[in-house]
Design an enzyme around this catalytic site. Structure first.
Site, short mmCIF file in Angstrom:
data_model
loop_
_atom_site.label_atom_id
_atom_site.label_comp_id
_atom_site.label_asym_id
_atom_site.label_seq_id
_atom_site.Cartn_x
_atom_site.Cartn_y
_atom_site.Cartn_z
N CYS A 2 0.84 -1.20 0.00
CA CYS A 2 0.00 0.00 0.00
C CYS A 2 0.87 1.25 0.00
O CYS A 2 2.09 1.19 -0.13
CB CYS A 2 -0.89 0.00 1.25
SG CYS A 2 -1.75 -1.56 1.52
N ASP A 93 -2.77 -9.38 7.68
CA ASP A 93 -1.66 -9.14 8.60
C ASP A 93 -1.68 -7.77 9.25
O ASP A 93 -1.04 -7.55 10.28
CB ASP A 93 -0.31 -9.38 7.91
CG ASP A 93 -0.16 -8.58 6.63
OD1 ASP A 93 -1.12 -7.92 6.20
OD2 ASP A 93 0.94 -8.63 6.03
#
Length: 633
Positions: A2, A93
């Site tokens: 990201c 995660d």
């Protein structure tokens, strides 16, 4: 994978503008959190838990903590089992990282085996925590002045904010010396890279005092494993299997780089051993064979095709047809820094094709050369025992004689490169293998005012500082590999690997930088890395269990492009226009006469300076895009 951004010091933030600047990193969703003068933003590339439960910023169940996270934690399921008291809403995660931090604080960093840059904010204490992974696979930049504190995955996020844009001329000298800038420095004086294995923790009301702190230091203490060669082969084999298996963790399709070289091919072979029924999509570059010979590249495509046939995988071939003049500024924009190399274009083109075919994750062999000794400068260390016995006067004479050799030949270029520092101390010679021009010549390229400001600045002193971190390690090969890990790998290879993949929303994973694998490699006896002239000795012994010897012991090649031809031919008009007398004098960075003497000397084959000239163009492009905002990509 990201994009993340944080801002402290502004009550009003244009969230749309800020998030758009890194939307390429996370095209699947975006969001932000703002409280007072704190802004946290996130753009998401969905890899694990594709549902909205994985969107960010993500809050703890009680609403006290909020996280923005970029990366992958490959052992997060193991960590999650130890966090049983928390009620998880997602399978990804990010939430594991959040609750690991809530439970363990800073100590959570020692639990993570993965690639990351992230930030957690405590809404009760107003403390902000920021961290970057052990080896710097994921980028993170900081900006700090008395009014403003910023962090982001990319420098371009800062450009719409009220930052000071003073240039760091020492950083510009770094780029001219090495083609990349080692350590914290970037072209903006107040923008720094958060070094790998470092974190910050501070109250947002006191951001002016925030200082990075190290949480991880590679353990090179001169102690090496005493196991037999066969035992070491077995251990390395198991660590590689574990690393590849971990990094296959994904809820989207995974593909591989497959150059036909040892590192990438071995990773595909191991993946096939783990998942024999899968036909992994693999990607390679078809570099023009005539230009590859001029630049001393081996023909990768032949080996990539052989490897794909042997491993029974699908091979997608990207034609390296590059209009470098049209692509140049776009490449510098995506890199965020004025790096001087054409390899990023190849990575970008592979990532584009992968994305077109629905692949969001690629696995590559970055790091193999840096851990196990794969560069020619490592082989050059074999000359040290000879050079130390030769009187300095004779070394100076040899340097002069070799300096007369023509540089059109790749072999002669390498010999001249080795000879340039043979009259210096052993450490200075080792440092010299990373440089492209002498410091004196680089100084001459700058305008008189900048020469005065630099005032004897020596970029190589950073390498000396790094050696002070490993005083017990006496192996010159291990010392150089430590430099690779701390400079060339993170500041060059990993930066362009991340930026070019994320430019089109593709996450690139690097199994060779699994934490346990790196720590094992650093404990190997040096002769298990380079035995005689054989580089990557132990890695090749492992590869013999998986691959034909013609692939393992093929000629070494680079992942490059015909830079010398481009600089002397294709980019001639670009040089004339961008490095004209009026443009150079208006910018005030370089000395026109010195720059053009370098260009002409290079064209007449008096010096091998195509890459430093590329660096000058890269700096010019970067200044016009990032500092002056003259170009828009």
């Amino acid at each position: 994978m990201c994009g993340i951004v944080g801002i402290i010091g502004l009550l009003e933030v244009n969230s749309s503008t800020i998030l758009t600047s890194i939307s390429h990193r996370g095209p699947d969703s975006q969001g932000f959190f703002q409280e007072g003068e704190l802004f946290l933003g996130h753009t998401r590339l969905s890899i694990q838990d594709l549902s909205e439960n994985g969107n960010q910023p993500m809050f703890s169940k009680d609403g006290r903590f909020v996280i923005v996270f970029n990366g992958e934690i490959y052992n997060h399921l193991e960590i999650r089992q130890s966090l049983g008291e928390f009620d998880f809403k997602s399978s990804g995660d990010t939430e594991t990282v959040l609750y690991a931090y809530i439970k363990h604080g800073i100590e959570c960093l020692s639990m993570f085996n993965g690639i990351f840059s992230f930030s957690v904010f405590d809404l009760h204490t107003k403390e902000l925590f920021i961290a970057r992974d052990h080896f710097g696979v994921k980028p993170l930049y900081l900006y700090q002045d008395e009014h403003l504190f910023l962090f982001s995955s990319e420098i371009k996020t800062f450009l719409s904010l009220p930052i000071q844009k003073d240039l760091d001329n020492e950083a510009l000298m770094n780029y001219l010396s090495y083609l990349w800038s080692p350590g914290e420095k970037t072209p903006f004086k107040l923008v720094k890279k958060l070094l790998p294995g470092h974190y910050l923790k501070f109250n947002i009301s006191e951001f002016q005092q925030a200082k990075p702190i190290s949480f991880y230091q590679p353990n090179l203490d001169g102690e090496h494993l005493q196991d037999t060669e066969e035992e070491l082969i077995n251990q390395l084999d198991q660590l590689l299997i574990q690393a590849v298996d971990r990094q296959m963790l994904s809820d989207v399709p995974v593909g591989f780089f497959l150059s036909g070289g040892l590192d990438s091919t071995l990773l595909v072979a191991i993946a096939k051993k783990i998942y024999p029924e899968r036909k992994f999509p693999c990607f390679t570059i078809d570099i023009d064979s005539q230009n590859s010979k001029m630049e001393d590249f081996a023909d990768d495509l032949v080996y990539a095709t052989k490897a794909a046939d042997f491993l029974e995988v699908d091979l997608h071939i990207v034609k390296a047809t590059i209009d470098i003049v049209d692509s140049f500024d776009q490449m510098i924009w995506h890199l965020d820094e004025p790096q001087a190399d054409a390899a990023p274009i190849n990575v970008l083109n592979i990532a584009k094709l992968a994305r077109e075919k629905g692949i969001k994750v690629l696995i590559g062999g970055t790091g193999g050369d840096d851990l196990f000794s794969g560069y020619r400068r490592h082989q050059a260390l074999l000359l040290e025992s000879i050079l130390r016995k030769i009187p300095n006067g004779i070394r100076q004479l040899l340097k002069h004689i070799i300096g007369i050799l023509p540089i059109k030949s790749a072999l002669f270029r390498r010999i001249r490169k080795i000879s340039e520092n043979m009259d210096l101390s052993p450490t200075a010679r080792m440092k010299g293998y990373f440089k492209w021009l002498s410091s004196e010549r680089i100084y001459s390229l700058f305008s008189k005012s900048i020469q005065q400001e630099l005032n004897g600045y020596d970029p190589s002193l950073y390498f000396d500082e790094l050696l002070l971190q490993i005083p017990q390690e006496k192996s010159v090969l291990n010392q150089m590999l430590y430099w690779e890990l701390k400079t060339f790998l993170v500041d060059h290879n990993l930066n362009y690997t991340d930026k070019m993949g994320m430019a089109v929303g593709v996450e690139i994973r690097v199994p060779f930088l699994d934490v346990l694998l790196v720590e094992f490699a650093q404990k190997l006896p040096p002769e298990m890395k380079m035995k005689g002239k054989e580089t990557k000795y132990l890695l090749k012994k492992v590869a013999e269990r998986y691959l034909p010897k013609e692939i393992i012991y093929r000629p070494k090649t680079g992942f490059g492009a015909p830079v010398r031809k481009w600089i002397t031919e294709d980019m001639s008009d670009m040089l004339e226009q961008r490095l004209s007398k009026s443009n150079i004098e208006k910018q005030g960075i370089f000395d026109y006469d010195a720059v053009w003497k370098l260009i002409n000397d290079n064209k007449e084959n008096k010096i091998d300076a195509s890459y430093p000239i590329w660096a000058i163009l890269a700096i010019d492009s970067w200044i016009n895009q990032f500092s002056l905002r003259k170009y828009e990509i």
